[in-house]
Design a protein around this motif. Structure first.
Motif, mmCIF file in Angstrom:
data_model
loop_
_atom_site.group_PDB
_atom_site.id
_atom_site.type_symbol
_atom_site.label_atom_id
_atom_site.label_comp_id
_atom_site.label_asym_id
_atom_site.label_seq_id
_atom_site.Cartn_x
_atom_site.Cartn_y
_atom_site.Cartn_z
ATOM 1 N N TRP A 159 25.560 -2.417 18.047
ATOM 2 C CA TRP A 159 25.306 -3.724 19.043
ATOM 3 C C TRP A 159 26.559 -3.883 19.721
ATOM 4 O O TRP A 159 26.786 -4.145 20.884
ATOM 5 N N VAL A 202 27.777 -1.248 22.177
ATOM 6 C CA VAL A 202 26.868 -0.991 23.427
ATOM 7 C C VAL A 202 27.289 -2.349 24.387
ATOM 8 O O VAL A 202 27.503 -2.299 25.667
ATOM 9 N N VAL A 203 27.379 -3.722 23.708
ATOM 10 C CA VAL A 203 27.941 -4.729 24.553
ATOM 11 C C VAL A 203 29.335 -4.691 25.150
ATOM 12 O O VAL A 203 29.367 -4.873 26.420
ATOM 13 N N SER A 204 30.121 -4.102 24.488
ATOM 14 C CA SER A 204 31.447 -3.895 24.838
ATOM 15 C C SER A 204 31.684 -2.872 25.887
ATOM 16 O O SER A 204 32.366 -2.924 26.949
ATOM 17 N N TYR A 205 30.986 -1.964 25.750
ATOM 18 C CA TYR A 205 30.645 -0.545 26.720
ATOM 19 C C TYR A 205 30.192 -1.435 28.204
ATOM 20 O O TYR A 205 30.915 -1.047 29.154
ATOM 21 N N ASN A 206 29.196 -2.036 28.125
ATOM 22 C CA ASN A 206 28.409 -2.345 29.194
ATOM 23 C C ASN A 206 29.517 -3.720 29.902
ATOM 24 O O ASN A 206 29.538 -3.403 31.119
ATOM 25 N N LYS A 207 30.027 -4.311 29.145
ATOM 26 C CA LYS A 207 31.032 -5.417 29.829
ATOM 27 C C LYS A 207 32.057 -4.622 30.465
ATOM 28 O O LYS A 207 32.693 -5.251 31.510
ATOM 29 N N SER A 208 32.589 -3.620 29.750
ATOM 30 C CA SER A 208 33.785 -2.889 30.233
ATOM 31 C C SER A 208 33.300 -2.090 31.788
ATOM 32 O O SER A 208 33.949 -2.257 32.403
ATOM 33 N N MET A 209 32.157 -1.515 31.463
ATOM 34 C CA MET A 209 31.621 -0.891 32.863
ATOM 35 C C MET A 209 31.471 -1.975 33.959
ATOM 36 O O MET A 209 31.691 -1.760 34.933
ATOM 37 N N ASN A 210 31.063 -3.109 33.474
ATOM 38 C CA ASN A 210 30.798 -4.191 34.457
ATOM 39 C C ASN A 210 32.223 -4.671 35.410
ATOM 40 O O ASN A 210 32.093 -4.963 36.495
ATOM 41 N N VAL A 252 32.493 -10.389 24.165
ATOM 42 C CA VAL A 252 31.744 -9.664 23.345
ATOM 43 C C VAL A 252 31.280 -10.479 22.106
ATOM 44 O O VAL A 252 29.984 -10.629 21.780
ATOM 45 N N LYS A 262 33.065 -1.583 37.429
ATOM 46 C CA LYS A 262 32.372 -1.733 38.708
ATOM 47 C C LYS A 262 32.791 -2.493 39.619
ATOM 48 O O LYS A 262 32.766 -2.481 40.965
#
Length: 207
Positions: free
Chosen positions: A81, A84-92, A61, A95
């Motif tokens: 920011w 959002v980035v930490s959330y998206n990377k966690s979700m990746n 991040v 997934k």
């Protein structure tokens, strides 16, 4: 962003650090890291429970923050920011784990399906053999059929069969021996393609 404000130094001049970072100031970047890394890490841990992976995501991040320093709005907090980035990377990460699990399950399903198919085929073959054996047994004379079924199908001992039917033990032995010979001849005559398998089943039932 408000969720990053609790427990954070209120005297920190975030916008000045952001502006300096956008010009390549590493010290300003380090100050932003010190200001936000704990709440960002806590946010990641909500989703990714593995400490090692969460630490790697945290590092990613802030690497992303540095790489995007020229694009960051210098007039706004970077808290949103970072969230959002930490959330998206966690979700990746989640997934990817899910994808790996699904792939594993799909491969496992294929194996299970293959095993299940083989089991069904074996079961079907057994049913065919059992039907042929029943067909042959039904051709036996009534008394021999009764003796054969009590001993081979119901598992009664020869002594029990003799007592239940009121016949001698030697008669039971003779009936069974004659029945086996008759059944073999019937299978050979009527189902030559199943000779080996059906006779093997008959042998098993004799055990």
């Amino acid at each position: 962003m408000n969720q990053y404000r609790d427990g954070i130094n209120k005297n920190f001049d975030e916008l000045s650090c952001i502006q300096a970072m956008s010009l390549g100031d590493v010290t300003a970047f380090n100050q932003l890291y010190q200001h936000y890394h704990r709440p960002v890490h806590a946010n990641i841990l909500k989703f990714v429970k593995n400490p090692d992976q969460s630490a790697e995501i945290l590092q990613d991040v802030f690497i992303a923050l540095w790489q995007n320093r020229y694009k960051i709005n210098t007039e706004k907090s970077v808290g949103g920011w970072l969230f959002v980035v930490s959330y998206n990377k966690s979700m990746n990460i989640l997934k990817q784990k899910l994808k790996e699990s699904i792939t594993y399950l799909e491969e496992l399903d294929k194996e299970l399906i293959a095993d299940n198919t083989a089991s069904i085929e074996i079961e079907e073959q057994f049913e065919i053999q059992l039907e042929i054996l029943d067909e042959a047994v039904n051709e036996l004379p009534p008394r021999k059929k009764e003796v054969f079924k009590l001993h081979r199908y119901e598992g009664c001992s020869k002594e029990d069969v003799a007592n239940r039917l009121g016949i001698s033990l030697s008669s039971v032995n003779d009936y069974l021996k004659q029945s086996n010979q008759t059944i073999r001849k019937y299978i050979i005559s009527h189902h030559p393609e199943q000779i080996g398998k059906a006779l093997l089943l008959l042998f098993i039932l004799q055990g």
